[in-house]
Enzyme design. Sequence first.
Site: not given
Ligand code: BGC
Length: 798
Positions: A291
């Site tokens: 993530d």
């Molecule tokens: C989120 C993810 C997301 C990623 C990219 C993160 O803060 O938890 O779900 O895909 O950002 O935007």
Amino acid sequence: MNQLLNILKPISMLRNRLVLACLLLGLAILVHAQQILPQLGKNPMQEVVSAMTLEEKVNMLVGGGMNVPGMPLPGGTLEPTDAQKRVRGAAGTVVGVPRLGIPSLVVCDGPAGIHAFNAGQSRLYYATAWPIGTLLASSWDTTLVKKVGAAFGKEAKEYGIDILLAPGLNIHRNPLGGRNFEYYSEDPIVTGNIAAAMINGIQSNGVGVSAKHFFANNQETNRNTVNTIASERVLREIYLKGWEIMVKHSKPWTIMSSYNLVNGSYTAQNPELLTTILRNEWGYKGFVMSDWFGGRDAVAMTKAGNNLLMPGMPQQKQAILDAVKTGQLDVKVLDRNVTDILNIVLLSPTYNGYKYSDNPDLKKNALLSREAAAEGMVLLKNNNALPIAVGSSVALIGNNGYDIIAGGTGSGEVTKMYTVPLADGLFYAGFSLNPEIYTAYTKYMEEELTKHPKKSMFEEFMNPTKPIEEYALATDIVAKAAGTNDHAIISIGRNAGEGTDRKVEGNYTLNETEKALIKNVADAFHAKNKKVIVVLNIAGPIDVASWRDNVDAILLAWQPGLEGGNAITDVLSGKVNPSGKLATTFPMSYADDASSKNFPGKEFKDKPVPGMFGQKSFEAEVTYEEGVYVGYRYYTTFEVKPAYEFGYGLSYTDFTYSDLRLSSSSLTDKITASVTVTNSGKADGKEVVQLYISAPTNKLDKPATELKTFTKTGLLKPGESQTFTFTITARDLASYQTKTNSWVADAGTYNVKIGTSQTAKQSASFKLAKEIITEKMNKVLVPKSPINELVNKPTQKK
Ligand code: BGC
């Protein structure tokens, strides 16, 4: 002069020839070099990987960075890569190596439609806001979800996206989970099957997914630091099970590891999770990305099998390079991780030269979004109030009736062009709206909305906008409306999103104005013998128990995407007969939920750790003391009556179940159960057929009943029937025995219950003569100390 020119001419021709020859030679050298350089897809993978320099490998394992003006990113704001420029606002890129024929890929959020920050860039484009995951799961319709996935994937492909950061499939452990809207259900069987359908749909286009967030990531409070403490059994049966089903049934191109720790180890750094379970036990062949800014130790992540570190920070590259150079990290690990990524690059639209149009069929997708939304709405109560006749007059009350919430916030928010409020949906369908009430609300909402200009995602993250205060509609207007209108519809809204969990006061519960509104409207309309209908435009369960007796009908519309107002109207008017069923329980009170004692867990105030963007955050832990008793597994076993149970939902018609037949009275390998479902009412309708099993508890304490499989009928006409045959294997019956690290189906009598919700409409039983160990697993993810887990029987033998 002419003489001079005659002398110079041949010299100049000679020079030109020389230049030409040099050029040709250069070109030949270049062509030759290209020919001897292995090219991805044309030469064996091993040769391509061997031809990569160490720096190129590291660049591929650490994403191309992020560029969001005004956002203080942990890795600094890096210049957008060429791939990122293709899709403005895309969350990140996988960095390619052009000289080896490896292109860069674009990855973009999110689970309910394409999210892009737009970030003041020149190119602005719009996407379809699909109904949220929780609504789609409430359809219990894998065919429909696959169809949505296929359209969603095609849209992404037409915008030049290679991998969608979707879907989300964490379990709804607690009703307040801020990102529950992105996720499907409290039950792993529903979760795994719906997620697989979505992924099969998306990937049928030749674009990929990143199924997220792997795993036991069930809260937003201290999301980057929280240590989830849970027993091996609970992790296996509840929190891994949906992932296992999904991985085996849909082969996602990529999986996103989560931010949290599980039993003391960051998921992104845990080889037991990413290698032992995911690859060795489940046979996963895609790649894992972190993530965004997740994980703490780039080298540990790389070793664990977290192939790609997203969005990618220069210091992570340096750490990996240093570790290789000092011998702490074998380059073979890099090769393994790079190979997994390259196998996916080969499948991507960019590698395959797909000429995207930048012009997906948004109109067609909006229609499908509307259709899907209506299919997942759940009719919670209906005291002869619905459907309402088109043409009748409506007093539409509540802010939300005039400003619908299409979906949640954060990276799951969709860049949509428009939303259809319920007021508009009713109007388009031919209902007449009380003009005085319409004017009062639209004026109020317009004024309030101008006071809250739209913030960027980052600003919203740091300082979430408070919802507009509920307008207190004057009681005399309500009284007048009760005289002139045929019925009242009260629309209640709740939003939620990334970064924050919901609160009980005024969010799970109704606020004072909402309560007063329901009471006043009910008093006034009931005095005139007219019905009051409540529409819930919400992200997760709210209190219904304290007010439901005051109203005649409740339609749970969830967050239904951009066409929401039209879809809600389709159900209210009976154009669509509701067939959604709860995939998550609505409790009588929040405190009833077994997880509420441990949500969101302990926060260590003496150990502050700045959040991702510098926001307040602490070291934290949460212990899943409710054990396997998540959602209905708790309510049913401990006989705590919920407001609306898992699997529940009404229809405008009735269904009868008959002829439940088991293929045998004892199971050896597998058994089949067939049942006939008949539409015994007066309207066309669809029914969700759910199969639950109550298992013997000789060895392990078990939930009283558990969903094992489900299906949905087609649109049945009155009198029409459909027969289904379900297969149950020993593996479906097995529970996880920690002592032996194995899945065990106990010997004894199993009761099969088929119906809609756990209220059995037909039941039968079969025996298992001898215990079966269906699978032996590895001893991994062991908690560091014993957990005081909830058990049904104090004498249970673990
Ligand atoms: C989120 C993810 C997301 C990623 C990219 C993160 O803060 O938890 O779900 O895909 O950002 O935007």
